[in-house]
Design an enzyme around this catalytic site. Structure first.
Site, short mmCIF file in Angstrom:
data_model
loop_
_atom_site.label_atom_id
_atom_site.label_comp_id
_atom_site.label_asym_id
_atom_site.label_seq_id
_atom_site.Cartn_x
_atom_site.Cartn_y
_atom_site.Cartn_z
CB CYS A 104 38.43 48.72 20.81
SG CYS A 104 37.08 48.34 21.95
CB VAL A 105 37.27 43.91 17.68
CG1 VAL A 105 38.30 44.53 16.75
CG2 VAL A 105 37.91 42.85 18.55
#
Length: 125
Positions: A104-105
């Site tokens: 998750c970025v």
């Protein structure tokens, strides 16, 4: 042999790509954003509403391949603002109960200035 997914229950591709490709029993979805499949309009104004629509779109692609969320082995999640991480996780966790591997970025900008995008790799057994 590659098999292309095309379902009207998820948004049509907004560029030169497929909704998903299956190769050797592994399904690779394109990133899904919170678009209404019927209108192509962005659904929701906050992260919770948009994440719900993203999950529905992914569910439609999985279903078109006779799969569900439990088939996911890896997801990649893109957020426009990491401050939305907790609210996004709350929605995400209701769908991906089998807890696939995940990245998750935060990114600078997403298509149509949406708040989140998610792609899935799933196994067909």
């Amino acid at each position: 042999m590659l098999q292309v997914t095309s379902t009207d229950k998820a948004p049509a591709a907004i560029g030169p790509y497929s909704q998903a490709i299956e190769y050797n029993g592994i399904l690779f979805t394109s990133g899904q954003v919170p678009l209404d499949p019927a209108t192509g309009a962005v659904v929701g104004s906050d992260i919770t509403e948009q994440a719900e629509q993203v999950m529905k779109n992914l569910g439609a692609i999985l279903e078109a391949n006779d799969l569900d969320y439990t088939a996911a082995i890896k997801t990649t999640c893109f957020l426009a603002d990491m401050a939305d991480f907790a609210a996004f996780n709350e929605v995400y966790g209701r769908y991906f109960t089998s807890k696939p591997a995940r990245s998750c970025v935060a990114v600078k900008t997403l298509p149509k200035n949406v708040l989140c995008e998610v792609e899935v790799i799933a196994a067909k057994e």
